[in-house]
Design a protein around this motif. Structure first.
Motif, PDB file in Angstrom:
ATOM      1  N   HIS A  43      -8.395  -0.473   5.667  1.00 62.77           N
ATOM      2  CA  HIS A  43      -6.978  -0.501   6.052  1.00 62.77           C
ATOM      3  C   HIS A  43      -6.749   0.085   7.447  1.00 62.77           C
ATOM      4  CE1 HIS A  43      -2.678  -0.662   5.434  1.00 62.77           C
ATOM      5  NE2 HIS A  43      -2.562   0.624   5.716  1.00 62.77           N
ATOM      6  N   SER A  67       0.323  -1.860   8.972  1.00 62.51           N
ATOM      7  CA  SER A  67       0.708  -1.237   7.703  1.00 62.51           C
ATOM      8  C   SER A  67       2.221  -1.294   7.521  1.00 62.51           C
ATOM      9  CB  SER A  67       0.177   0.204   7.678  1.00 62.51           C
ATOM     10  OG  SER A  67       0.379   0.807   6.438  1.00 62.51           O
ATOM     11  N   SER A 104      -3.468   4.787  -4.356  1.00 63.25           N
ATOM     12  CA  SER A 104      -4.487   4.612  -3.329  1.00 63.25           C
ATOM     13  C   SER A 104      -4.690   5.849  -2.475  1.00 63.25           C
ATOM     14  CB  SER A 104      -4.090   3.427  -2.434  1.00 63.25           C
ATOM     15  OG  SER A 104      -4.063   2.241  -3.174  1.00 63.25           O
ATOM     16  N   LEU A 136      -3.663  -2.629   0.821  1.00 61.00           N
ATOM     17  CA  LEU A 136      -2.213  -2.718   0.906  1.00 61.00           C
ATOM     18  C   LEU A 136      -1.657  -4.117   0.676  1.00 61.00           C
ATOM     19  CD1 LEU A 136       0.335  -1.139   1.265  1.00 61.00           C
ATOM     20  CD2 LEU A 136       0.130  -1.372   3.736  1.00 61.00           C
ATOM     21  N   THR A 146      -1.499  -4.657  -3.061  1.00 63.54           N
ATOM     22  CA  THR A 146      -0.810  -3.710  -3.927  1.00 63.54           C
ATOM     23  C   THR A 146       0.573  -4.229  -4.273  1.00 63.54           C
ATOM     24  OG1 THR A 146      -1.992  -1.944  -2.806  1.00 63.54           O
ATOM     25  CG2 THR A 146      -0.137  -1.299  -4.174  1.00 63.54           C
ATOM     26  N   HIS A 153       1.016   1.891  -4.319  1.00 60.09           N
ATOM     27  CA  HIS A 153       0.308   2.164  -3.054  1.00 60.09           C
ATOM     28  C   HIS A 153       0.240   3.665  -2.792  1.00 60.09           C
ATOM     29  CE1 HIS A 153      -0.339   2.825   1.128  1.00 60.09           C
ATOM     30  NE2 HIS A 153       0.945   2.926   1.425  1.00 60.09           N
ATOM     31  N   PRO A 213       5.197  -0.477  -3.697  1.00 60.34           N
ATOM     32  CA  PRO A 213       4.937   0.702  -2.878  1.00 60.34           C
ATOM     33  C   PRO A 213       4.562   1.922  -3.700  1.00 60.34           C
ATOM     34  CG  PRO A 213       6.926  -0.426  -2.157  1.00 60.34           C
ATOM     35  CD  PRO A 213       6.500  -1.053  -3.456  1.00 60.34           C
ATOM     36  N   ALA A 230       2.181  -4.527   4.655  1.00 63.65           N
ATOM     37  CA  ALA A 230       2.749  -4.278   3.331  1.00 63.65           C
ATOM     38  C   ALA A 230       3.398  -5.575   2.840  1.00 63.65           C
ATOM     39  CB  ALA A 230       3.790  -3.160   3.407  1.00 63.65           C
TER      40      ALA A 230
END
Length: 443
Positions: free
Chosen positions: A329, A178, A252, A239, A242, A248, A245, A214
């Motif tokens: 995720h 992540s 989410s 992620l 997306t 995100h 940020p 990311a």
């Protein structure tokens, strides 16, 4: 009246068609045309997942999240050289650990992912004004880039010492999940441009495994470093898809359907060609490994299969409206499915073992794929060419050397001079007392 009714009918039909296409799209569609990965190239991925999952533990001797298989993490706690907490990193970077994997012949640095209970992680993720950080002819995520350089300032000497002590056959592995995946990927991009700082380490000995990463670098950089950085995405993971940020965080984690709907509509009506022409748009880094385990209108999970490619168009560009987007995720489930997929591939491979010639042809096809993707990216993002030429000219103009260099000065030579002064240099990031500057060429 008739005209307005006709317009309403057309509008309703258009919205219905859009909704049907959106709801019918599944994560497997993103990699439908990709070839299957081979066991040899995918084998390090489950091991990297376990290394990252171990970074979430407070004490490896008493693990809480260890895989439910014989051996657990398959790590020797005594081989862990260093472990950090949020108090140690002071909000500059997610916690991480460094250990020596003697079974695989690797020095590993693994970074954990976003912690919902720490504001510092949010600030790091949201520190990304669009196009604010040029790097190596492209653009990178500013906050994650600062974290990567801070981590290099702090641990480069440790990594170099371990590599020297272990011998020339050992490689360097940077892994993350992540938020930490973005940090690890940008670290790898910096490291391969300064391999002489790691005792003459070869580019082929450096690998980064970004688990559910990311978006952290522009398309030309994502393709350029595809031989070093490998991203792993499980089915519908949100992620890597997306765009920003902010979406995100609010779209989410807190499940605001209105924002997700706006994101879906925007992605629908913006053409792929327009997205590719934007050199500042960020993407998931490197070569992609997509683990697929569900099919449209099918109940339950199927045996996972792994697809791989270095995509230029269709690089996880659409949000998937799926109840599994958050679940996919998670690092725990990703590790389980990656290990299961590897065991399936090894079982099939043992029945028909490919000869050496076929294995060589596979390696050659990977190299050709990387070269082809680089050519397509160069054509699609031609706006970066002029800035890259200026960058190389500025780098080659000053070629002094110094052994006491800190990473802020080294990386500064890969950045635009004005942007370095305005956005990157931070007194808290500087480590070391060197007063000289070294200019290293971009490899």
């Amino acid at each position: 009246m008739v005209v307005s009714s006709a317009i309403e009918c057309v509008f309703c039909l258009g919205c219905t068609r859009w909704a049907c296409r959106r709801c019918a799209r599944v994560g497997a569609d993103d990699s439908d045309a990709w070839p299957r990965a081979s066991p040899a190239e995918f084998a390090p991925v489950p091991r990297a997942c376990r290394a990252v999952l171990a970074a979430y533990e407070d004490d490896l001797a008493r693990p809480r999240w260890a895989p439910d298989r014989p051996g657990g993490y398959r790590m020797d706690p005594d081989a862990v050289v260093k472990r950090t907490s949020y108090a140690d990193t002071r909000g500059r970077c997610p916690p991480y650990h460094v250990y020596v994997d003697r079974a695989a012949g690797q020095v590993v640095l693994a970074v954990r992912g976003l912690n919902l209970g720490h504001d510092a992680d949010y600030r790091l993720l949201l520190d990304d004004p669009p196009g604010s950080q040029p790097f190596d002819g492209g653009y990178v995520h500013l906050g994650l880039f600062k974290a990567a350089v801070w981590l290099l300032n702090r641990e480069a000497e440790t990594l170099t010492r371990l590599l020297r002590d272990c011998g020339p056959d050992y490689g360097l592995v940077l892994a993350g999940h992540s938020l930490g995946a973005g940090v690890a990927a940008l670290m790898a991009a910096v490291v391969v441009n300064h391999l002489d700082r790691f005792g003459g380490l070869q580019r082929s000995q450096v690998r980064c495994y970004a688990i559910a990463p990311a978006r952290c670098m522009s398309l030309n950089l994502a393709v350029k470093y595809a031989d070093v950085i490998h991203s792993v995405v499980l089915q519908d993971d949100f992620l890597p898809r997306t765009p920003t940020p902010l979406q995100h965080i609010f779209g989410s984690i807190f499940c605001l359907p209105c924002l997700l709907l706006l994101v879906c509509m925007r992605d629908t009506f913006i053409s792929e060609a327009k997205k590719l022409k934007d050199p500042r748009r960020l993407y998931a880094p490197g070569r992609m490994y997509h683990i697929v385990e569900r099919k449209f209108c099918r109940c339950g999970r199927f045996p996972p299969e792994v697809r791989t490619a270095i995509p230029v168009e269709g690089r996880f560009e659409h949000i998937i409206l799926s109840c599994n987007a958050m679940f996919d995720h998670g690092i725990i489930w990703t590790e389980q499915e990656a290990q299961k997929a590897l065991e399936i591939m090894i079982g099939k491979d043992s029945m028909i073992t490919p000869p050496t010639r076929q294995m060589m042809e596979r390696r050659e096809s990977l190299e050709k794929e990387h070269k082809h993707a680089l050519e397509k990216t160069t054509n699609s993002v031609s706006e970066c060419k002029e800035s890259q030429e200026d960058l190389e000219a500025s780098v080659s103009s000053g070629s002094d050397s110094s052994s006491g260099m800190n990473w802020d000065d080294l990386v500064g030579k890969l950045l635009d001079e004005d942007e370095t002064k305005d956005n990157f240099v931070d007194d808290d990031l500087v480590v070391g007392n060197s007063s000289k500057k070294t200019a290293l060429p971009v490899r």
